[in-house]
Design a protein around this motif. Structure first.
Motif, mmCIF file in Angstrom:
data_model
loop_
_atom_site.group_PDB
_atom_site.id
_atom_site.type_symbol
_atom_site.label_atom_id
_atom_site.label_comp_id
_atom_site.label_asym_id
_atom_site.label_seq_id
_atom_site.Cartn_x
_atom_site.Cartn_y
_atom_site.Cartn_z
ATOM 1 N N ASN A 266 0.848 -1.187 0.000
ATOM 2 C CA ASN A 266 0.000 0.000 0.000
ATOM 3 C C ASN A 266 0.887 1.242 0.000
ATOM 4 O OD1 ASN A 266 -2.329 1.517 0.049
ATOM 5 N ND2 ASN A 266 -2.574 1.406 2.270
ATOM 6 N N VAL A 267 0.377 2.309 -0.590
ATOM 7 C CA VAL A 267 1.112 3.575 -0.640
ATOM 8 C C VAL A 267 0.163 4.706 -0.259
ATOM 9 C CG1 VAL A 267 2.395 5.170 -2.092
ATOM 10 C CG2 VAL A 267 2.537 2.717 -2.541
ATOM 11 N N LYS A 268 0.588 5.536 0.708
ATOM 12 C CA LYS A 268 -0.151 6.749 1.094
ATOM 13 C C LYS A 268 0.864 7.871 1.181
ATOM 14 C CE LYS A 268 -3.923 4.663 3.619
ATOM 15 N NZ LYS A 268 -4.604 4.551 4.903
ATOM 16 N N LYS A 269 0.904 8.706 0.146
ATOM 17 C CA LYS A 269 1.857 9.802 0.027
ATOM 18 C C LYS A 269 3.280 9.269 0.149
ATOM 19 C CE LYS A 269 -1.276 13.456 1.324
ATOM 20 N NZ LYS A 269 -1.465 14.677 2.068
ATOM 21 N N ASN A 270 3.989 9.606 1.227
ATOM 22 C CA ASN A 270 5.373 9.174 1.398
ATOM 23 C C ASN A 270 5.522 7.982 2.334
ATOM 24 O OD1 ASN A 270 6.405 11.141 -0.307
ATOM 25 N ND2 ASN A 270 6.526 12.637 1.339
ATOM 26 N N THR A 271 4.390 7.384 2.740
ATOM 27 C CA THR A 271 4.421 6.236 3.638
ATOM 28 C C THR A 271 4.039 4.971 2.874
ATOM 29 O OG1 THR A 271 3.823 7.659 5.484
ATOM 30 C CG2 THR A 271 3.519 5.292 5.790
ATOM 31 N N TYR A 272 4.893 3.976 3.000
ATOM 32 C CA TYR A 272 4.689 2.711 2.310
ATOM 33 C C TYR A 272 4.406 1.611 3.322
ATOM 34 C CZ TYR A 272 6.241 4.658 -2.097
ATOM 35 O OH TYR A 272 6.333 5.394 -3.243
ATOM 36 N N THR A 273 3.381 0.810 3.066
ATOM 37 C CA THR A 273 3.124 -0.365 3.877
ATOM 38 C C THR A 273 3.818 -1.527 3.192
ATOM 39 O OG1 THR A 273 0.989 0.515 4.553
ATOM 40 C CG2 THR A 273 1.354 -1.849 4.892
ATOM 41 N N LEU A 274 4.719 -2.178 3.930
ATOM 42 C CA LEU A 274 5.533 -3.253 3.374
ATOM 43 C C LEU A 274 5.217 -4.560 4.072
ATOM 44 C CD1 LEU A 274 8.940 -1.373 3.301
ATOM 45 C CD2 LEU A 274 7.204 -1.487 1.511
ATOM 46 N N GLN A 275 5.292 -5.655 3.310
ATOM 47 C CA GLN A 275 5.016 -6.980 3.856
ATOM 48 C C GLN A 275 6.281 -7.821 3.843
ATOM 49 O OE1 GLN A 275 2.567 -9.651 1.499
ATOM 50 N NE2 GLN A 275 1.525 -10.308 3.360
ATOM 51 N N ASN A 276 6.605 -8.386 4.999
ATOM 52 C CA ASN A 276 7.725 -9.310 5.107
ATOM 53 C C ASN A 276 7.324 -10.589 4.388
ATOM 54 O OD1 ASN A 276 9.274 -11.591 6.259
ATOM 55 N ND2 ASN A 276 10.192 -9.990 7.522
ATOM 56 N N LEU A 277 8.164 -11.088 3.499
ATOM 57 C CA LEU A 277 7.821 -12.257 2.688
ATOM 58 C C LEU A 277 7.855 -13.563 3.464
ATOM 59 C CD1 LEU A 277 9.742 -11.320 -0.570
ATOM 60 C CD2 LEU A 277 7.343 -10.922 -0.013
ATOM 61 N N VAL A 278 8.523 -13.582 4.601
ATOM 62 C CA VAL A 278 8.616 -14.802 5.412
ATOM 63 C C VAL A 278 7.504 -14.852 6.450
ATOM 64 C CG1 VAL A 278 10.063 -16.107 7.013
ATOM 65 C CG2 VAL A 278 11.098 -14.948 5.058
ATOM 66 N N THR A 279 7.356 -13.772 7.230
ATOM 67 C CA THR A 279 6.372 -13.765 8.318
ATOM 68 C C THR A 279 4.998 -13.267 7.878
ATOM 69 O OG1 THR A 279 6.922 -11.506 8.988
ATOM 70 C CG2 THR A 279 8.206 -13.312 9.989
ATOM 71 N N LEU A 280 4.932 -12.604 6.722
ATOM 72 C CA LEU A 280 3.719 -11.996 6.176
ATOM 73 C C LEU A 280 3.206 -10.827 7.017
ATOM 74 C CD1 LEU A 280 1.793 -15.142 4.894
ATOM 75 C CD2 LEU A 280 3.413 -13.692 3.667
#
Length: 72
Positions: free
Chosen positions: A41-55
């Protein structure tokens, strides 16, 4: 993996990035970058990132991320 100061950076959803550890890497054997992490997800300059191992997901500012495919 260098980005010049003031360079406008955007990462599309479902792209992969590396993120600098906040303080230091967990051990001396780790690099200074955590990842790859998937942009969900992207909101302006903040990115929501998902760890590929733990999700698990967490938010980071764009200035702490670099493109995981642009390794020098």
């Amino acid at each position: 993996m260098s980005q010049s100061v003031g360079e406008h950076t955007e990462f599309p959803v479902n792209s992969y990035v590396l993120v600098q550890y906040r303080d230091r890497p967990p051990t001396k054997f780790h690099t200074q970058w955590e990842g790859p992490l998937r942009v969900v997800n992207v909101k302006k300059n903040t990115y929501t990132l998902q760890n590929l191992v733990t999700l698990k997901t967490h938010d980071v500012h764009v200035t702490h991320a670099v493109d995981a495919t642009a390794i020098d």
